[in-house]
Design a protein around this motif. Structure first.
Motif, PDB file in Angstrom:
ATOM      1  N   ILE A 222       4.213  15.538  24.011  1.00 31.35           N
ATOM      2  CA  ILE A 222       3.133  14.654  24.581  1.00 31.35           C
ATOM      3  C   ILE A 222       1.820  14.868  23.417  1.00 31.35           C
ATOM      4  O   ILE A 222       1.336  13.970  23.185  1.00 31.35           O
ATOM      5  N   ASN A 223       1.835  15.216  22.364  1.00 28.90           N
ATOM      6  CA  ASN A 223       0.640  15.211  21.119  1.00 28.90           C
ATOM      7  C   ASN A 223       1.408  14.104  20.869  1.00 28.90           C
ATOM      8  O   ASN A 223      -0.052  13.678  19.649  1.00 28.90           O
ATOM      9  N   HIS A 224       1.948  13.724  20.198  1.00 25.25           N
ATOM     10  CA  HIS A 224       3.062  12.762  19.313  1.00 25.25           C
ATOM     11  C   HIS A 224       3.698  11.617  20.001  1.00 25.25           C
ATOM     12  O   HIS A 224       4.131  10.933  19.252  1.00 25.25           O
ATOM     13  N   ASP A 225       3.134  11.405  20.995  1.00 24.09           N
ATOM     14  CA  ASP A 225       3.752  10.486  21.782  1.00 24.09           C
ATOM     15  C   ASP A 225       2.868   9.067  21.500  1.00 24.09           C
ATOM     16  O   ASP A 225       1.841   8.444  21.237  1.00 24.09           O
ATOM     17  N   THR A 226       4.251   7.709  21.103  1.00 21.81           N
ATOM     18  CA  THR A 226       3.502   6.479  20.833  1.00 21.81           C
ATOM     19  C   THR A 226       3.425   6.557  19.667  1.00 21.81           C
ATOM     20  O   THR A 226       2.400   5.638  18.757  1.00 21.81           O
ATOM     21  N   HIS A 227       3.594   8.044  18.929  1.00 20.13           N
ATOM     22  CA  HIS A 227       3.241   8.088  17.230  1.00 20.13           C
ATOM     23  C   HIS A 227       4.271   7.514  16.034  1.00 20.13           C
ATOM     24  O   HIS A 227       5.173   8.429  16.288  1.00 20.13           O
ATOM     25  N   VAL A 228       3.749   6.224  15.319  1.00 19.58           N
ATOM     26  CA  VAL A 228       4.758   6.247  14.180  1.00 19.58           C
ATOM     27  C   VAL A 228       5.024   5.905  13.069  1.00 19.58           C
ATOM     28  O   VAL A 228       3.426   5.437  12.778  1.00 19.58           O
ATOM     29  N   LEU A 229       4.861   7.111  11.880  1.00 21.66           N
ATOM     30  CA  LEU A 229       4.647   6.355  10.528  1.00 21.66           C
ATOM     31  C   LEU A 229       5.534   5.029  10.278  1.00 21.66           C
ATOM     32  O   LEU A 229       6.577   4.879  10.118  1.00 21.66           O
ATOM     33  N   ARG A 230       5.048   4.121   9.654  1.00 20.69           N
ATOM     34  CA  ARG A 230       5.314   2.699   9.202  1.00 20.69           C
ATOM     35  C   ARG A 230       5.489   3.495   7.531  1.00 20.69           C
ATOM     36  O   ARG A 230       4.199   3.231   6.927  1.00 20.69           O
ATOM     37  N   PHE A 231       6.457   3.133   6.691  1.00 25.42           N
ATOM     38  CA  PHE A 231       6.655   2.840   5.285  1.00 25.42           C
ATOM     39  C   PHE A 231       7.533   1.307   5.507  1.00 25.42           C
ATOM     40  O   PHE A 231       8.229   0.892   6.116  1.00 25.42           O
ATOM     41  N   TRP A 232       6.980   1.320   3.888  1.00 23.18           N
ATOM     42  CA  TRP A 232       7.931  -0.436   3.633  1.00 23.18           C
ATOM     43  C   TRP A 232       9.201   0.642   2.551  1.00 23.18           C
ATOM     44  O   TRP A 232       8.417   1.322   1.485  1.00 23.18           O
ATOM     45  N   GLY A 233       9.923   0.066   2.394  1.00 25.10           N
ATOM     46  CA  GLY A 233      10.759   0.967   1.408  1.00 25.10           C
ATOM     47  C   GLY A 233      11.937   0.012   1.241  1.00 25.10           C
ATOM     48  O   GLY A 233      11.725  -1.883   1.249  1.00 25.10           O
ATOM     49  N   VAL A 234      12.458  -0.394  -0.224  1.00 21.67           N
ATOM     50  CA  VAL A 234      13.609  -0.876  -1.005  1.00 21.67           C
ATOM     51  C   VAL A 234      14.883  -0.374  -1.936  1.00 21.67           C
ATOM     52  O   VAL A 234      14.927   0.892  -1.787  1.00 21.67           O
ATOM     53  N   TRP A 235      15.991  -0.832  -1.134  1.00 22.11           N
ATOM     54  CA  TRP A 235      17.767  -0.445  -1.844  1.00 22.11           C
ATOM     55  C   TRP A 235      17.656  -1.355  -3.075  1.00 22.11           C
ATOM     56  O   TRP A 235      18.044  -1.971  -2.689  1.00 22.11           O
ATOM     57  N   ARG A 344      22.797   5.831   0.879  1.00 22.81           N
ATOM     58  CA  ARG A 344      22.267   4.781  -0.124  1.00 22.81           C
ATOM     59  C   ARG A 344      20.774   5.309  -0.354  1.00 22.81           C
ATOM     60  O   ARG A 344      20.230   5.798   0.394  1.00 22.81           O
ATOM     61  N   LYS A 345      20.234   4.625  -1.650  1.00 21.30           N
ATOM     62  CA  LYS A 345      18.768   5.046  -2.298  1.00 21.30           C
ATOM     63  C   LYS A 345      17.965   4.287  -1.805  1.00 21.30           C
ATOM     64  O   LYS A 345      17.550   2.896  -2.464  1.00 21.30           O
ATOM     65  N   VAL A 346      17.655   4.373  -1.153  1.00 18.50           N
ATOM     66  CA  VAL A 346      16.235   4.250  -0.773  1.00 18.50           C
ATOM     67  C   VAL A 346      15.062   4.404  -1.276  1.00 18.50           C
ATOM     68  O   VAL A 346      14.643   5.837  -0.826  1.00 18.50           O
ATOM     69  N   LEU A 347      13.748   3.637  -1.693  1.00 17.24           N
ATOM     70  CA  LEU A 347      12.570   3.663  -2.212  1.00 17.24           C
ATOM     71  C   LEU A 347      11.456   3.250  -2.153  1.00 17.24           C
ATOM     72  O   LEU A 347      11.721   2.109  -0.916  1.00 17.24           O
ATOM     73  N   LEU A 348      10.393   4.609  -0.865  1.00 18.59           N
ATOM     74  CA  LEU A 348       9.509   4.099  -0.312  1.00 18.59           C
ATOM     75  C   LEU A 348       8.513   3.390  -1.047  1.00 18.59           C
ATOM     76  O   LEU A 348       7.660   4.314  -2.491  1.00 18.59           O
ATOM     77  N   THR A 349       7.855   2.563  -0.277  1.00 18.25           N
ATOM     78  CA  THR A 349       6.557   1.876  -1.915  1.00 18.25           C
ATOM     79  C   THR A 349       5.403   2.033  -1.639  1.00 18.25           C
ATOM     80  O   THR A 349       4.424   1.831  -1.553  1.00 18.25           O
ATOM     81  N   ASP A 350       5.157   1.647   0.128  1.00 18.93           N
ATOM     82  CA  ASP A 350       3.606   1.332   0.383  1.00 18.93           C
ATOM     83  C   ASP A 350       4.004   1.614   2.574  1.00 18.93           C
ATOM     84  O   ASP A 350       5.783   2.004   2.579  1.00 18.93           O
ATOM     85  N   CYS A 351       2.935   2.043   2.785  1.00 21.35           N
ATOM     86  CA  CYS A 351       2.657   2.229   4.249  1.00 21.35           C
ATOM     87  C   CYS A 351       1.332   1.636   4.920  1.00 21.35           C
ATOM     88  O   CYS A 351       0.437   1.206   4.114  1.00 21.35           O
ATOM     89  N   ASP A 352       1.497   2.204   5.807  1.00 19.45           N
ATOM     90  CA  ASP A 352       0.470   1.466   6.183  1.00 19.45           C
ATOM     91  C   ASP A 352      -0.639   1.771   7.105  1.00 19.45           C
ATOM     92  O   ASP A 352      -1.036   3.688   6.230  1.00 19.45           O
TER      93      ASP A 352
END
Length: 768
Positions: A222-235, A344-352
């Motif tokens: 209920i508290n976090h419905d439709t709340h999504v964290l977005r990151f950009w990554g590269v493998w 697979r090692k994915v590097l997080l490079t940025d976020c919204d």
């Protein structure tokens, strides 16, 4: 004149010392008129045993409104908390029940409604016990109905043989009865139901026979419905054969701690484009291959008996033999972090931006510097442009070459919604300009250039001038204007003028006319200073940085400020400051930047408001909110006054006012308290109550009497009228600029020390 004995006529008759109002009615049986009324019987004399009390609620004359009850008390309800005791027969577990309910009394028509509060697993119907209608009094007064005076806290009312005990009421009911002169006792709680207490104890000792472990995920959903964290990554898979760097978008769902990964494929990459690279699920931190069925279960149970026919399973609270599988959470995600996606090692490079605000608020993270991960195999997109056809706009012509079915040009909707006209905010920058030419007639012409931030369009208007020989009016229709020296039929989209091209001191060439902008209206200055991230010429921080670099390398320039201030006041007029800065740093700062500094360091003249103006504005706020509940505030103030001298510290009064939720803004409340605070820091709180009592002690707002006050009043109103440009900035702004404050912000020390007030000095030269 109406005859006194016609049917329906009312007249007066005096019997002894009393005067009665009588109504003449016509008897349809024998045609004889009869005298009836509230105080008289047949013949004008009260009958023996006749009840003269009113049959409806009667409110004190002069206290209530003159309107009828159905209109005056519309949508007003008296609410009482009550209970009644119900006897239980032939049941050894309980002898009686305590049933809690609420009694509603409607003053508009004297109706009563009873609603029982619902409880779980009680075994009897609940809800509305008594529908809304007029309820007669118990016998022998069953010819009359219940009115408001039968209801009060602590009273017992009998409704059709069932006795209800009223234990409390809401604030509206208490205030309503208090205004009618009824003393309302404080509320109390209902007695405890012994059977419900016994059942709660029994339910707490019961253990379920089946394995049960409560896992509550509803609150998180209920508290976090439709709340999504977005990151950009590269493998980076370049080390493997035919491998390359692959870009991903990682979604972390806060509602259930699951993750989803989508791949961003460049054009002509040769790869298929599946909808998702990793389906939404919890991502384990350590992956050691797929586990056997049941090995990674959420619960662990034990077989107590172990026989085929008599098996009993209980929950293993110790979780013996269970594997401790750890999953990624929001605490493990950050820019620069490596996550293991099934090997697979994915590097997080940025976020919204939403993700940044989430980590700022919850974890206090401030550094969100993106990682520029360079790939060795960048794809160069094959782009082919076609020249402008000359039909329509350049954007339409370019879109016609992209698809077989042309689509309309997509406009910047966010910019349009952010800078479109909203009420009095027009978001239009207006500048005063003239043409730079050798023709003396053309040089005398003045123009108003209007720049619309919503769509980057420009409109030029020429105010008409008498005896000039040139008709004024519209000089340029509102449109987007190209920058000069661009081809007529370009291969790419042409560049247009934007907001950074227009400022005081700029030269812009529009359709072959060389315009010089020499002034702007007050609204343009305020809007550019407010949105300083879009306009560098109005960014005070950037201007000071440029000025600091110049004055640090040219220390002699600081002495010029002292020469223009022989009396060492620490400030001088705007015109002096403008021409001094123009001569010193005119090659570094443009006119608009100099004006921005002058406006920022202008002397602030704070006007002291009188107490009547503050009280009038406060009463206006309370009148708009229809706030009349001053009795709780008075009780709170008296409770805090332990010395009983009618005085309290200012902070205590502020806390008392805020505790009862008086609808006053913070700035207005602080101003009122500061004006009423005496020398010892205390306030006569009875004066505060009188000031807030807008109903009995109204204070009218004073009107400006002098021309100076009228100018102050009109200057606060919003205006973006182009006629304000008839006067230049030098004529419109008559203020002083505190140059000493500016030099202190720049970190420069003057050779002549000034006092903090800027009016005197302690050195010998000033004393002379």
């Amino acid at each position: 004149m109406a005859l006194p004995f016609l049917p329906g006529n009312t007249f007066e008759r005096k019997i002894g010392k009393d005067k009665f109002h009588l109504t003449h009615q016509f008897d349809k049986y024998n045609g004889v008129g009869m005298l009836t009324g509230n105080k008289l019987g047949v013949g004008g004399v009260p009958l023996a045993g006749e009840d003269l009390r009113p049959k409806n609620s009667v409110y004190p004359r002069g206290e209530g409104p003159d309107r009828p009850a159905w209109l005056a008390f519309d949508k007003q309800v008296l609410c009482f908390d009550a209970y009644f005791q119900e006897s239980i027969t032939e049941r050894p577990e309980e002898q009686y029940r305590i049933r809690k309910c609420r009694v509603y009394f409607y003053p508009e028509d004297d109706t009563v409604q009873v609603v029982e509060q619902r409880q779980n697993n009680v075994g009897f119907p609940q809800g509305t016990i008594l529908k809304r209608h007029r309820v007669p009094l118990p016998a022998p007064n069953d010819d009359r109905f219940y009115t408001y005076d039968q209801f009060n806290v602590g009273a017992e009312v009998s409704l059709y043989g069932r006795v209800y005990k009223l234990i409390d009421c809401d604030p509206f009911t208490r205030n309503f009865l208090t205004k009618l002169g009824v003393r309302v006792p404080p509320g109390f709680s209902a007695p405890e139901d012994p059977f419900l207490k016994h059942r709660q104890v029994a339910e707490g000792t019961q253990n379920p026979l089946r394995p049960y472990e409560r896992i509550d995920t509803l609150k998180q959903f209920i508290n976090h419905d439709t709340h999504v964290l977005r990151f950009w990554g590269v493998w980076d898979d370049t080390e493997s054969l035919y491998g390359d760097a692959r870009n991903f978008v990682i979604h972390y769902f806060l509602a259930d701690d699951t993750m989803e990964i989508r791949e961003v494929l460049p054009p002509n990459s040769g790869r298929d484009a599946p909808p998702t690279y990793l389906a939404r699920n919890k991502l384990p931190k350590d992956f050691n291959g797929l586990r056997l069925p049941g090995e990674n279960a959420q619960r662990t149970v034990l077989n107590v008996f172990g026989q085929l026919n008599k098996q009993r399973w209980i929950l293993d609270n110790l979780k013996t033999g269970a594997t401790d599988q750890k999953y990624y959470t929001d605490q493990d995600l950050a820019i620069g972090q490596l996550i293991n996606v099934y090997g697979r090692k994915v590097l997080l490079t940025d976020c919204d931006e939403f993700t940044k605000n989430y980590y700022r608020t919850k974890y206090g993270v401030q550094d969100f510097t993106p990682i520029n991960y360079k790939k060795d195999n960048d794809y160069n997109l094959l782009r082919q442009s076609y020249p402008y056809t000359g039909f329509g706009s350049e954007e339409d012509s370019l879109n016609s070459t992209k698809k077989l079915l042309p689509e309309p040009v997509k406009k910047d909707f966010n910019k349009f919604m952010g800078f479109d006209r909203q009420g009095l905010e027009s978001n239009v920058l207006r500048f005063m300009a003239k043409i730079i030419t050798k023709d003396p007639i053309q040089a005398e012409r003045h123009f108003i250039i209007s720049y619309f931030l919503a769509d980057d369009t420009i409109n030029i208007h020429e105010p008409p001038t008498r005896n000039s020989g040139i008709d004024g009016g519209k000089f340029l229709e509102r449109q987007k204007v190209k920058r000069p020296n661009q081809p007529r039929y370009p291969l790419e989209i042409s560049e247009y003028f934007n907001g950074t091209d227009f400022y005081v001191g700029a030269r812009v060439i529009i359709n072959g006319f060389d315009f010089y902008i020499y002034d702007a209206d007050e609204y343009a200055f305020k809007l550019m200073e407010k949105e300083s991230y879009l306009f560098p010429v109005s960014n005070q921080r950037l201007i000071l940085e440029k000025l600091r670099q110049f004055l640090t390398n040219n220390s002699d320039s600081v002495e010029q400020f002292e020469k223009h201030d022989p009396q060492h006041k620490g400030y001088f007029g705007y015109e002096t400051f403008y021409y001094l800065m123009k001569n010193l740093v005119g090659h570094i700062l443009v006119d608009h930047e100099i004006i921005t500094l002058a406006r920022y360091y202008a002397q602030k003249n704070f006007k002291e408001h009188d107490i009547y103006s503050v009280v009038a504005i406060a009463q206006e706020h309370l009148r708009k909110h229809n706030y009349e509940h001053l009795l709780p505030l008075k009780e709170n103030l008296i409770k805090r006054d332990r010395n009983r001298n009618g005085r309290l510290p200012a902070e205590e009064v502020r806390i008392a006012i805020r505790s009862v939720h008086v609808p006053l803004p913070d700035y207005l409340l602080n101003t009122l308290i500061n004006r009423m605070t005496q020398e010892d820091g205390c306030i006569e709180y009875n004066d505060v109550l009188s000031a807030l009592n807008w109903r009995e002690l109204p204070v009218s707002k004073p009107t400006p009497t002098s021309e100076h006050e009228q100018d102050d009043f009109t200057s606060t109103r919003h205006t973006d009228d182009p006629t304000m440009l008839d006067k230049t900035t030098h004529e419109r702004k008559k203020f002083n600029v505190e140059y000493t404050t500016m030099l202190q912000d720049l970190g420069l020390n003057m050779s002549h020390p000034l006092s903090t007030l800027g009016t005197s000095s302690n050195c010998d030269e000033c004393k002379k």
